[in-house]
Enzyme design. Structure first.
Site, PDB file in Angstrom:
ATOM      1  N   GLU A 178       0.824  -1.216   0.000  1.00 12.56           N
ATOM      2  CA  GLU A 178       0.000   0.000   0.000  1.00 12.56           C
ATOM      3  C   GLU A 178       0.858   1.267   0.000  1.00 12.56           C
ATOM      4  OE1 GLU A 178      -3.686   0.024   0.195  1.00 12.56           O
ATOM      5  OE2 GLU A 178      -3.506  -2.078  -0.387  1.00 12.56           O
ATOM      6  N   HIS A 254      -4.911   1.338   7.179  1.00 13.33           N
ATOM      7  CA  HIS A 254      -3.508   1.627   6.863  1.00 13.33           C
ATOM      8  C   HIS A 254      -2.820   2.099   8.141  1.00 13.33           C
ATOM      9  CE1 HIS A 254      -4.634   2.690   2.447  1.00 13.33           C
ATOM     10  NE2 HIS A 254      -3.981   1.547   2.438  1.00 13.33           N
ATOM     11  N   CYS A 372      -3.161  11.086   3.653  1.00 10.78           N
ATOM     12  CA  CYS A 372      -3.435  10.206   2.507  1.00 10.78           C
ATOM     13  C   CYS A 372      -3.207  10.949   1.202  1.00 10.78           C
ATOM     14  CB  CYS A 372      -4.893   9.768   2.481  1.00 10.78           C
ATOM     15  SG  CYS A 372      -5.421   8.834   3.884  1.00 10.78           S
TER      16      CYS A 372
HETATM   17  O1  SUG Z   1      -7.838   2.878  -0.432  1.00 16.18           O
HETATM   18  N1  SUG Z   1     -10.642   4.982  -0.336  1.00 16.18           N
HETATM   19  C1  SUG Z   1      -9.214   4.804  -0.198  1.00 16.18           C
HETATM   20  C2  SUG Z   1      -8.673   5.710   0.875  1.00 16.18           C
HETATM   21  C3  SUG Z   1      -7.187   5.691   0.936  1.00 16.18           C
HETATM   22  C4  SUG Z   1      -6.646   6.426   2.100  1.00 16.18           C
HETATM   23  N2  SUG Z   1      -5.236   6.389   2.069  1.00 16.18           N
HETATM   24  C5  SUG Z   1      -4.426   6.305   3.139  1.00 16.18           C
HETATM   25  N3  SUG Z   1      -4.869   6.023   4.327  1.00 16.18           N
HETATM   26  N4  SUG Z   1      -3.166   6.477   2.940  1.00 16.18           N
HETATM   27  C6  SUG Z   1      -8.854   3.353   0.091  1.00 16.18           C
HETATM   28  O2  SUG Z   1      -9.583   2.713   0.866  1.00 16.18           O
HETATM   29  C7  SUG Z   1     -12.800   4.687  -1.436  1.00 16.18           C
HETATM   30  C8  SUG Z   1     -13.366   4.756  -2.838  1.00 16.18           C
HETATM   31  C9  SUG Z   1     -14.864   4.644  -2.849  1.00 16.18           C
HETATM   32  O3  SUG Z   1     -15.416   3.915  -2.020  1.00 16.18           O
HETATM   33  O4  SUG Z   1     -15.500   5.293  -3.722  1.00 16.18           O
HETATM   34  C10 SUG Z   1     -11.286   4.508  -1.409  1.00 16.18           C
HETATM   35  O5  SUG Z   1     -10.722   3.949  -2.321  1.00 16.18           O
END
Ligand code: SUG
Length: 453
Positions: A178, A254, A372
């Site tokens: 990730e 994460h 993020c």
């Molecule tokens: O991968 N949300 C992302 C959020 C990422 C956050 N990043 C960090 N914590 N570094 C994920 O879960 C949601 C998309 C949706 O449901 O439309 C999404 O992909």
């Protein structure tokens, strides 16, 4: 002098793409699931992000921008057997599975902490800055990001004598990666040989090792250690820790939802890691110097408050004026326990001098806070000179990008709108123009000669 080169930390934020929507694609990410049917506002989302970038630039930070990926991913849909005109591809994909179309249309590349793992040249054997785009295999909509992401990173850091670009790790859950969301670099000064702190959710090849039970561990030890090897990190300067499986099951998908570190400060929750004391000891030993650990007790901030406020998805910044700032989302101010904790933290002068609070609700509603949205890249003066300077934020670029958003973005997108071929055309027109503004060349498939339309 010990360090002939001077290094800075640059933050590269993901520009939110025109198809930003809420599709509930990320099991284990509570915000993504609970906002599934909401209307999204891509225009506002992009502007919220740009405002954060501009504020950090104004504070004297080196701030860059990473272009969004092209969505919908027509190439992916065609590979999956949808054919005909682009409009037909969208229509048939939606008929077959609206969730599949949403996955191929997600603007999830905005969360550039997941774009790649980055190791500065002061830490690597060959003295180059290393990038590995994250394979993000755990979620289909994210697993289709790494190739385009790699191309964009190449277009930004395009000089082999300074920058090494690796391929994503094997596309298997055994090597679930990730990116920087699970990697922190600690050091006294950016030019030092720093410590790579890799946090994983499970050991994929060990069936007896602890694992979360409810939600997936998105990062494996096997992925983290492969990156430490391919980037040429010194094993004495690498620390691995397992994320507490119970907090993954509570919604901490994460490590950057429960801990953040910068230079010699580690700000984390009391329940962040398995064997937490041993993790602190290993980090202190690897640093060989003082590590200022600010541990937030469960009694003051429960895990549920940490998740809903995104307290730890903050940016810890060393400002040029010598202050350390914590960049938090507005939700931290609105949560009484977190707000109270933060007020005390600042008053006690424990190594964080001030708070910077941002409205990032459009991203937050999909589980993406300030941290993020950015990829950190520690750069030497030479590397800064060698990279593509058109992606670096300044007053003019801020104005230009705001106008670009104003011209091309909608202020409302529901996941049902993803079938609309004009949303695709608007998006491609916008991105085509963006590649010129950011001097990226033809990084998108739709820009290739002979691209199927
Ligand atoms: O991968 N949300 C992302 C959020 C990422 C956050 N990043 C960090 N914590 N570094 C994920 O879960 C949601 C998309 C949706 O449901 O439309 C999404 O992909």
């Amino acid at each position: 002098m010990n360090h002939p080169l001077s290094y800075v930390e640059a933050n590269f934020d993901g520009l939110v793409g025109p198809t930003h929507n809420y599709a509930g694609l990320s099991g284990g990410n509570l915000a993504s699931l609970s906002n599934k049917t909401k209307a999204a506002n891509p225009k506002l989302a992009a502007k919220e992000g740009l405002k954060k970038m501009k504020t950090l630039h104004d504070l004297g930070m080196v701030q860059g921008v990473i272009a969004p990926l092209s969505r919908p991913d027509l190439g992916q849909l065609r590979e999956l057997g949808f054919s005909g005109t682009d409009a037909n591809v969208l229509k048939n994909a939606a008929k077959h599975s609206p969730a599949l179309l949403a996955a191929c249309s997600s603007a999830s590349s905005m969360w550039t902490a997941n774009a790649a793992t980055v190791s500065p040249s002061s830490d690597t054997k060959d003295g180059r800055l290393h990038f590995t785009p994250a394979n993000l295999v755990n979620k289909f909509h994210r697993s289709i990001e790494h190739q385009q992401t790699g191309r964009i990173l190449h277009a930004m850091f395009n000089d082999e004598s300074h920058f090494a670009h690796h391929k994503a790790l094997p596309m298997s859950n055994y090597f679930g990666d990730e990116g920087a969301a699970n990697h922190t670099r600690l050091c006294q000064n950016y030019a030092d040989h720093g410590v790579g702190f890799f946090v994983y959710g499970e050991r994929a090849f060990d069936n007896n090792a602890p694992k979360p039970k409810l939600y997936p561990a998105r990062q494996t030890f096997e992925a983290s250690s492969a990156i430490a090897r391919t980037h040429g990190l010194d094993e004495h300067k690498v620390v691995y820790a397992q994320q507490n499986p119970q907090v993954i099951d509570a919604g901490v998908f994460h490590n950057d939802v429960i801990a953040v570190g910068n230079r010699n400060v580690l700000f984390c929750h009391q329940q962040a890691f398995l064997n937490q004391d041993s993790v602190y000891q290993q980090l202190t030993d690897a640093m060989g110097e003082t590590l200022n650990i600010i541990e937030v007790p469960t009694q003051q901030v429960a895990i549920s408050d940490a998740i809903s406020s995104y307290l730890f998805n903050s940016q810890l910044l060393s400002l040029p004026n010598g202050e350390t700032a914590l960049v938090v989302p507005r939700e931290c101010e609105l949560n009484p326990n977190v707000n109270n904790y933060l007020n005390h933290l600042i008053a006690e002068s424990r190594g964080i001098d001030k708070l910077l609070c941002f409205d990032l609700k459009q991203s937050m509603q999909n589980g993406g806070g300030p941290a993020c949205l950015r990829l950190r890249v520690v750069l030497s003066d030479q590397e800064r000179a060698a990279m593509n300077s058109s992606v670096i934020m300044n007053d003019t670029l801020f104005e230009t990008l705001n106008q670009w958003v104003e011209r091309h973005y909608r202020d409302q997108v529901y996941s049902q709108d993803l079938i609309d071929p004009s949303l695709m055309t608007e998006s491609q027109t916008a991105l085509d123009e963006l590649t010129q503004l950011l001097n990226l060349g033809s990084v998108y498939d739709f820009q290739q000669i002979g691209a199927v339309r």
